[in-house]
Design an enzyme around this catalytic site. Structure first.
Site, PDB file in Angstrom:
ATOM      1  N   LYS A  36      42.179  45.838  38.230  1.00 20.75           N
ATOM      2  CA  LYS A  36      41.031  46.094  39.084  1.00 20.75           C
ATOM      3  C   LYS A  36      40.389  47.198  39.188  1.00 20.75           C
ATOM      4  CE  LYS A  36      42.231  41.623  40.000  1.00 20.75           C
ATOM      5  NZ  LYS A  36      43.508  41.697  39.968  1.00 20.75           N
ATOM      6  N   TYR A  93      47.294  38.081  48.442  1.00 17.78           N
ATOM      7  CA  TYR A  93      46.627  37.516  47.176  1.00 17.78           C
ATOM      8  C   TYR A  93      47.327  36.156  46.819  1.00 17.78           C
ATOM      9  CZ  TYR A  93      46.202  36.576  42.257  1.00 17.78           C
ATOM     10  OH  TYR A  93      46.090  36.098  41.014  1.00 17.78           O
ATOM     11  N   ASP A 120      50.954  46.913  48.631  1.00 14.91           N
ATOM     12  CA  ASP A 120      49.979  46.567  47.380  1.00 14.91           C
ATOM     13  C   ASP A 120      48.599  47.499  47.869  1.00 14.91           C
ATOM     14  OD1 ASP A 120      48.084  45.579  45.788  1.00 14.91           O
ATOM     15  OD2 ASP A 120      49.012  43.534  45.694  1.00 14.91           O
ATOM     16  N   ARG A 165      59.493  47.728  24.587  1.00 20.12           N
ATOM     17  CA  ARG A 165      59.489  47.078  26.085  1.00 20.12           C
ATOM     18  C   ARG A 165      59.999  48.163  27.158  1.00 20.12           C
ATOM     19  NH1 ARG A 165      63.435  43.939  26.722  1.00 20.12           N
ATOM     20  NH2 ARG A 165      63.573  43.008  24.699  1.00 20.12           N
TER      21      ARG A 165
END
Ligand code: PLP
Length: 399
Positions: free
Chosen positions: A206, A109, A181, A56
């Protein structure tokens, strides 16, 4: 000597000779790491000695991706996560506390908006939306409680462009961390850290991945911030770690990032002009067009204008739906940055998290259609889109 962007995108952070000459980084499919002695584990946990502990928190394949993206964005360090939302929440959980305020741009978004508008207030974090195309609006909105300023540029879905350097200057005079972003641009088109931003986040799902076959996110910034996001946001709070296989796929995508982005930009520019000239189209939102309100700013801030286009048809929502239904090469799907050209309807899909009143308040309409221009032949895309528009005319004439 610093290597150029494409060379870094292909090589940075990995040397084949360290791994039996393997051209590509090995995919370390392991959840945990053996300690030589009991004391070794303790030393790694306390940070006294470096080394992997548990999946993790880190993985050697993931580390290559993190070093590579830091080098591409010009940051000291980077952290990879399981998705773009995982990157944003890891950052927020690490940096903010009850009573803090976020100032965010007017359009974002849909799930970023939902997190800010509907979820964070439940935890005592207040959010105010400001039109950041006007830097003086940000300066006026700043309060002593403002700890984070968040923007996308160009913004999803309606392609507004904000002046990163001007906003960074305002943030630098406050206690706020300025977060950009950079999903729509990738570091190939725009490098917010060089313009003064503190942190860059990505949906690596993306353009960075580029093939629609993974979900991933990134946080890039100073080592101090990234270390904190790793040990607090990722390790103790959201747990949104990326898998080694997905990190490998993002690394594979990065090798062709420059070529893909050049092609996305070139085709999108041609299609934006075609769409703007079509009689059925009321408005095209693309920063490369002279008609875009921030065209000059985009020209200064971005290497090229990107692969995303939004458009509004004269016939509004009904025409938009008829247009989308008529497309044959273009695929009806959310997401963006893939080889396939994708079309979607923000109001009912990616941005359905905004109520109709919120959509009106934040400045985008129900008729808006969003295109992610892919890598297919330009003429095929042009013909498909023009055919779709012709079908709209026929539909409107009741044929
Ligand atoms: N940021 C932007 C600009 C996006 O478009 C998206 C997703 O569409 C996200 C963040 C969230 O990323 P993910 O879907 O990888 O969680």
């Amino acid at each position: 000597m610093t290597n150029g962007f494409a060379t870094r995108a292909i090589h940075h952070g990995y040397s084949p000779l360290d791994y039996h000459g393997a051209l590509n980084p090995p995919v370390f499919l392991t959840s945990t790491y053996a300690f030589e002695r009991t004391a070794t584990g303790g030393e790694r946990f306390s940070g006294e000695t470096p080394g992997y502990i548990y999946g993790r928190i880190g993985n050697p394949t993931v580390s290559v991706l993190e070093q590579r993206l830091a080098a591409l964005e010009g940051g000291e360090a980077a952290l990879a996560t399981a998705s773009g939302m995982g990157a944003l929440t890891a950052l927020i959980w690490s940096m903010l506390s009850q009573g803090d305020q976020i100032l965010a741009d007017k359009t974002l978004y849909g799930c970023t908006f939902a997190l800010l508008q509907h979820q964070l207030p439940r935890f005592g974090i207040s959010v105010r939306f400001v039109d950041m195309t006007d830097p003086t609006a940000l300066a006026a909105a700043m309060t002593p409680a403002t700890r984070m300023v968040l923007t996308e540029t160009p913004s999803n879905p309606n392609m507004r462009v904000v002046d990163i350097a001007a906003l960074a200057d305002i943030c630098s005079r406050s206690a706020a961390t300025f977060v950009v972003d950079n999903t729509y641009c990738s570091p190939y088109l725009q490098r917010p850290l060089a313009l003064g931003a503190d942190v860059v986040i990505h949906s690596a799902t993306k353009y960075l991945g580029g093939h629609g076959d993974l979900l991933a996110g990134m946080v890039v910034g100073s080592k101090a911030v990234v270390d904190r996001v790793r040990t607090v946001g990722l390790k103790e709070m959201n747990g949104a770690c990326i898998s080694a296989l997905d990190a490998f796929l993002v690394l594979r995508g990065l090798k062709t990032l420059t070529l893909r982005m050049d092609r996305h930009c070139e085709t999108a520019m041609c299609l934006a002009h075609d769409l703007e000239a079509a009689p059925q189209v009321a408005r095209v939102f693309y920063p490369g067009l002279d008609s875009h309100p921030q065209h000059a700013l985009a020209g200064r801030q971005m290497k090229a204008y990107g692969g995303m286009i939004a458009l509004e048809l004269k016939g509004g929502l009904a025409a938009g739906v008829a247009f989308m239904d008529a497309l044959e090469v273009v695929t009806r799907a959310v997401s963006l940055g893939d080889a396939e050209t994708l079309v979607q309807h923000p109001a009912s899909m990616t941005h359905a998290t905004y109520s109709p009143a919120e959509r009106a308040h934040h400045g985008f309409t129900d008729g808006l259609v969003r295109l992610s221009v892919g890598l297919e032949d330009y003429v095929d895309l042009r013909d498909d889109l023009m055919n779709g528009l012709a079908m709209v005319s026929r539909y409107e004439q009741g044929a």
